[in-house]
Motif scaffolding. Structure first.
Motif, mmCIF file in Angstrom:
data_model
loop_
_atom_site.group_PDB
_atom_site.id
_atom_site.type_symbol
_atom_site.label_atom_id
_atom_site.label_comp_id
_atom_site.label_asym_id
_atom_site.label_seq_id
_atom_site.Cartn_x
_atom_site.Cartn_y
_atom_site.Cartn_z
ATOM 1 N N ARG A 204 -40.797 4.045 -83.102
ATOM 2 C CA ARG A 204 -41.112 4.278 -81.693
ATOM 3 C C ARG A 204 -41.161 2.946 -80.937
ATOM 4 N N ARG B 236 -30.308 7.469 -75.491
ATOM 5 C CA ARG B 236 -31.485 6.663 -75.840
ATOM 6 C C ARG B 236 -32.478 6.508 -74.686
ATOM 7 N N THR C 246 -33.352 8.721 -72.642
ATOM 8 C CA THR C 246 -34.136 9.943 -72.430
ATOM 9 C C THR C 246 -35.338 10.018 -73.361
ATOM 10 N N TYR C 247 -35.386 9.141 -74.383
ATOM 11 C CA TYR C 247 -36.515 9.173 -75.317
ATOM 12 C C TYR C 247 -37.773 8.678 -74.619
ATOM 13 N N ASP C 248 -38.863 9.422 -74.774
ATOM 14 C CA ASP C 248 -40.169 9.063 -74.214
ATOM 15 C C ASP C 248 -40.994 8.420 -75.327
ATOM 16 N N ARG D 43 -43.961 9.986 -77.034
ATOM 17 C CA ARG D 43 -43.775 11.150 -77.913
ATOM 18 C C ARG D 43 -43.256 10.690 -79.270
ATOM 19 N N PHE E 274 -41.052 9.845 -82.431
ATOM 20 C CA PHE E 274 -39.639 9.483 -82.525
ATOM 21 C C PHE E 274 -38.901 10.343 -83.540
ATOM 22 N N TRP F 44 -37.610 13.709 -82.461
ATOM 23 C CA TRP F 44 -36.506 13.503 -81.509
ATOM 24 C C TRP F 44 -35.215 13.209 -82.271
ATOM 25 N N THR G 226 -33.986 16.272 -84.231
ATOM 26 C CA THR G 226 -33.363 17.267 -83.345
ATOM 27 C C THR G 226 -31.909 16.908 -83.087
ATOM 28 N N GLU H 43 -27.156 16.127 -74.641
ATOM 29 C CA GLU H 43 -28.487 16.366 -75.201
ATOM 30 C C GLU H 43 -29.480 16.586 -74.051
ATOM 31 N N PHE I 104 -33.781 17.644 -73.594
ATOM 32 C CA PHE I 104 -35.032 17.840 -74.303
ATOM 33 C C PHE I 104 -36.077 18.354 -73.317
ATOM 34 N N ASP J 230 -38.351 16.177 -70.739
ATOM 35 C CA ASP J 230 -37.766 14.876 -70.436
ATOM 36 C C ASP J 230 -37.086 14.923 -69.080
#
Length: 198
Positions: A23, A77, A79-81, A84, A86, A89, A92, A120, A122, A125
């Motif tokens: 993360r 990449r 869009t990853y928070d 949250r 890792f 994510w 998925t 993608e 989510f 997001d």
């Protein structure tokens, strides 16, 4: 390599779990730290190979699916928070690429045409802006166009048009073994080019 990246590379006296470490590396990568991104990708590779290997019977396709996962991670990449987890994510994305590969195999076996990979998304997001999506597509296009002609043709036939190795072999006149090597090298070159664009 930044001090922050060096700390990530060493871990914090064993207190970091893989989840927390990845993360943090992704957060640094989102901030433009290429060293953190490279470390993250190299640490993810054995895990992705193991995950795909457990769910995919044809050993020859595992590396291609892993490369598809890495290309997807690169394209989404931002869009990853980092607040949250890792690993869910990443898993998925992996599951979706494995499902895409299964659909392509099934479609080829029943003579159906394949649909290109869907973007993608989510839950929860923020969606990418049109400009961000366009930028990612341009990076992938530029990486594709930078390939030698033979590699570019192999990627276009097998990854974009969804042809099987045998179908691409008939169309190009190259052997199946030669095409496998060509696609592997092309995917590797594109991954390196995309990493360099961060």
């Amino acid at each position: 390599m930044s001090d922050r990246t060096t700390n990530y590379a060493r871990g914090r006296a064993g207190s970091d779990t893989r989840e927390e470490r990845w993360r943090n590396l992704m957060r640094a990568a989102q901030d433009g730290d290429q060293s953190a991104y490279s470390i993250l990708l190299s640490e993810m590779l054995p895990i992705l190979r193991a995950v795909v290997g457990k769910r995919w019977r044809n050993r020859q396709d595992i590396e291609d699916i892993v490369q598809d996962v890495l290309l997807s991670v690169h394209s989404v990449r931002q869009t990853y928070d980092p607040a949250r987890p890792f690993l869910p994510w990443l898993m998925t994305i992996s599951a979706r690429r494995i499902a895409d590969a299964a659909r392509r195999v099934h479609a080829r076996s029943t003579k159906e045409t394949t649909v290109e990979i869907m973007p993608e998304t989510f839950a929860g997001d923020e969606t990418k802006s049109f400009e961000q999506v366009s930028d990612d597509q341009e990076l992938v296009r530029a990486a594709l166009m930078a390939l030698p002609a033979g590699q570019r043709q192999a990627i276009e036939l097998m990854k974009l048009q969804g042809l099987s190795l045998q179908e691409a072999s008939k169309q190009t006149g190259k052997s199946v073994a030669s095409l496998k090597v060509t696609v592997h090298r092309a995917m590797k070159a594109m991954r390196q080019a995309l990493k360099g664009e961060m």
